[in-house]
Each structure stands twice: as C-alpha cells, then as structure tokens.
Design an enzyme around this catalytic site. Structure first.
Site, PDB file in Angstrom:
ATOM      1  N   CYS A  69     -16.282   3.696 -15.841  1.00 10.98           N
ATOM      2  CA  CYS A  69     -15.702   2.372 -16.100  1.00 10.98           C
ATOM      3  C   CYS A  69     -14.903   2.307 -17.401  1.00 10.98           C
ATOM      4  CB  CYS A  69     -16.786   1.303 -16.087  1.00 10.98           C
ATOM      5  SG  CYS A  69     -18.078   1.450 -17.336  1.00 10.98           S
ATOM      6  N   HIS A 104     -21.458  -2.500 -18.149  1.00  7.98           N
ATOM      7  CA  HIS A 104     -20.284  -2.214 -17.323  1.00  7.98           C
ATOM      8  C   HIS A 104     -19.080  -2.917 -17.958  1.00  7.98           C
ATOM      9  CE1 HIS A 104     -17.827  -1.352 -13.912  1.00  7.98           C
ATOM     10  NE2 HIS A 104     -17.859  -2.560 -13.390  1.00  7.98           N
ATOM     11  N   SER A 121     -16.186   1.602 -10.538  1.00  5.34           N
ATOM     12  CA  SER A 121     -17.630   1.403 -10.471  1.00  5.34           C
ATOM     13  C   SER A 121     -18.152   2.158  -9.254  1.00  5.34           C
ATOM     14  CB  SER A 121     -17.952  -0.090 -10.321  1.00  5.34           C
ATOM     15  OG  SER A 121     -19.313  -0.288  -9.987  1.00  5.34           O
TER      16      SER A 121
END
Length: 243
Positions: A69, A104, A121
């Site tokens: 990410c 994330h 992802s």
C-alpha cells in the site's frame, strides 16, 4: 529462458479523460501485483523529501516488482505528477480485528468536484475507488463500509495535505494533518469534521502541522501556519497493510 513480462508504464494521452487516466494507472499497479512475499522490496521513509520518494517511484517502474500500500501511494503520486487538475493526498486507516491493529494507506484523489482513490491492498475494495464521490466523507464512509465486510472496525482515519506537483520538491509529504478517532465519534460529527477539512484543503489555506495531535477547530482569522515541524527520529515506521 523466458524473461518475465514488464508492464509498460502508462502514458497520458490528450484523448483520455481523467477517470480513464486514473484507471490506466490503477491497471498498471495491479499488473505489478500485490506483494505477498513478506519482503519489502522498496524502502519508503515517510519523512524523506518528495524528490527522494519520486526517485524511488522511478525505481519501482524500472524493477516492476510487486508492491504494497505505501509503495502504491508513492507510485500513484509519481504517475499523476504534471496533471494539475488532479489533487492527491494520503488517507491512512487504523483498524482493529481479532485483537490486532492494522494500518493501511491509499492515495486520495480530488478532481472536478469529485473524490476517488488509487492504491493497493489484498482486498479489491480497499484500494482504488472511482472518481464519483461528491464529498470526502462519502469516500471515507465507503472505505469504512468495505472494512465492515471483513469484520474490521475503523479506529482512526488520518488525512494528509495535497501533495505538490513539483517532483523536485524538498518538502516531505504531510501524512496526517487531520486525525479523527472515528470509533469514538458519531458519523454526523465525522462528516462535519471531514467537510470542514476538505473545504480548507480546496481553498489551499492549510499548512503542514507542527504537532501530531488531531487538528483542533481553529478560530477564523487565526494564522494557519504553525512553526515548522522537526522530523522526529523516534517516529515509528508505518506498519504495512495487512487488510
């Protein structure tokens, strides 16, 4: 022996609409694939100047290795440089699942009055979102709803500043100008905070924050340029996307 195919780096064509261009970038990142190996192929220090991170992005296009990410955010910035109508800003999530916390980050996009995102992802609905969301809060709630499908509860959302389109800039990316403890807030409250922040971003009146605390409501008329932040060496490295 057969060399693995290297996906061609997308080139913007005048015939493309911005959504088509963003789709081409996302398709390219998907062709690089998500890095499931457990080995980080590219070192991304979040405090580095933008110019250094753009060199790393160039290296990513040369090496064509799988990415996670954080690399996707840097690569997304690199590939959208030179498109002044496309504003880019980092969006970070801290979530909780089964006794563990996960981190994330995606690249928020704002263009022509609409929001969307680019990213990578393990989960297809936790990365790119089309440029169709009327407000920043609509985009954030879409991610929150996607997380719920995987029984992840979103604890914090951090929104950074627009990243300059100057690839040789020595300023670092501002990753968390606004920090919201969304798990302790009503959605109406979250929406209000996000819309105020989005308005300030569009007006370009926000400056890099000197503190890592949530952005307080500032009285109108007060200066929005606090003292410059010193990069703190003890800042914990970003734990990678595990969602």
């Amino acid at each position: 022996c057969v060399q693995p195919s290297v996906p061609p780096v997308p080139n913007y064509k005048l015939s493309m609409s911005i959504p088509e261009w963003l789709q081409a970038i996302q398709t390219y990142m998907k062709m690089l694939q998500y890095n499931h190996t457990g080995t980080q192929f590219f070192e991304i220090r979040k405090t580095r100047p933008l110019s250094g991170l753009m060199e790393t992005a160039k290296e990513m296009t040369r090496e064509s290795l799988p990415i996670k990410c954080l690399e996707a955010v840097i690569l997304g910035i690199y590939l959208t440089n030179g498109q002044p109508s496309v504003e880019r800003f980092p969006i970070s999530f801290k979530t909780h699942f089964s006794g563990n916390y996960f981190h994330h980050v995606v690249l928020g996009i704002y263009c022509n009055g609409r929001y969307g995102s680019l990213g990578m992802s393990r989960r297809s609905d936790l990365m790119d979102k089309p440029l169709t969301y009327r407000t920043l809060s609509d985009l954030i709630f879409e991610f929150e709803d996607s997380y719920k499908k995987y029984l992840h509860s979103v604890k914090k959302v951090k929104i950074g500043l627009y990243v300059p389109h100057e690839p040789h800039s020595f300023q670092p990316i501002e990753w968390k100008q606004l920090v919201l403890n969304v798990s302790k807030m009503m959605r109406t409250e979250v929406r209000k905070e996000l819309e105020k922040y989005a308005r300030d971003m569009r007006m370009k009146i926000l400056k890099p924050s000197s503190a890592h605390s949530p952005m307080k409501e500032r009285p109108r008329g007060k200066s929005l340029s606090p003292r410059r932040r010193q990069g703190s060496p003890q800042r914990r490295a970003c734990r990678r996307d595990k969602s």
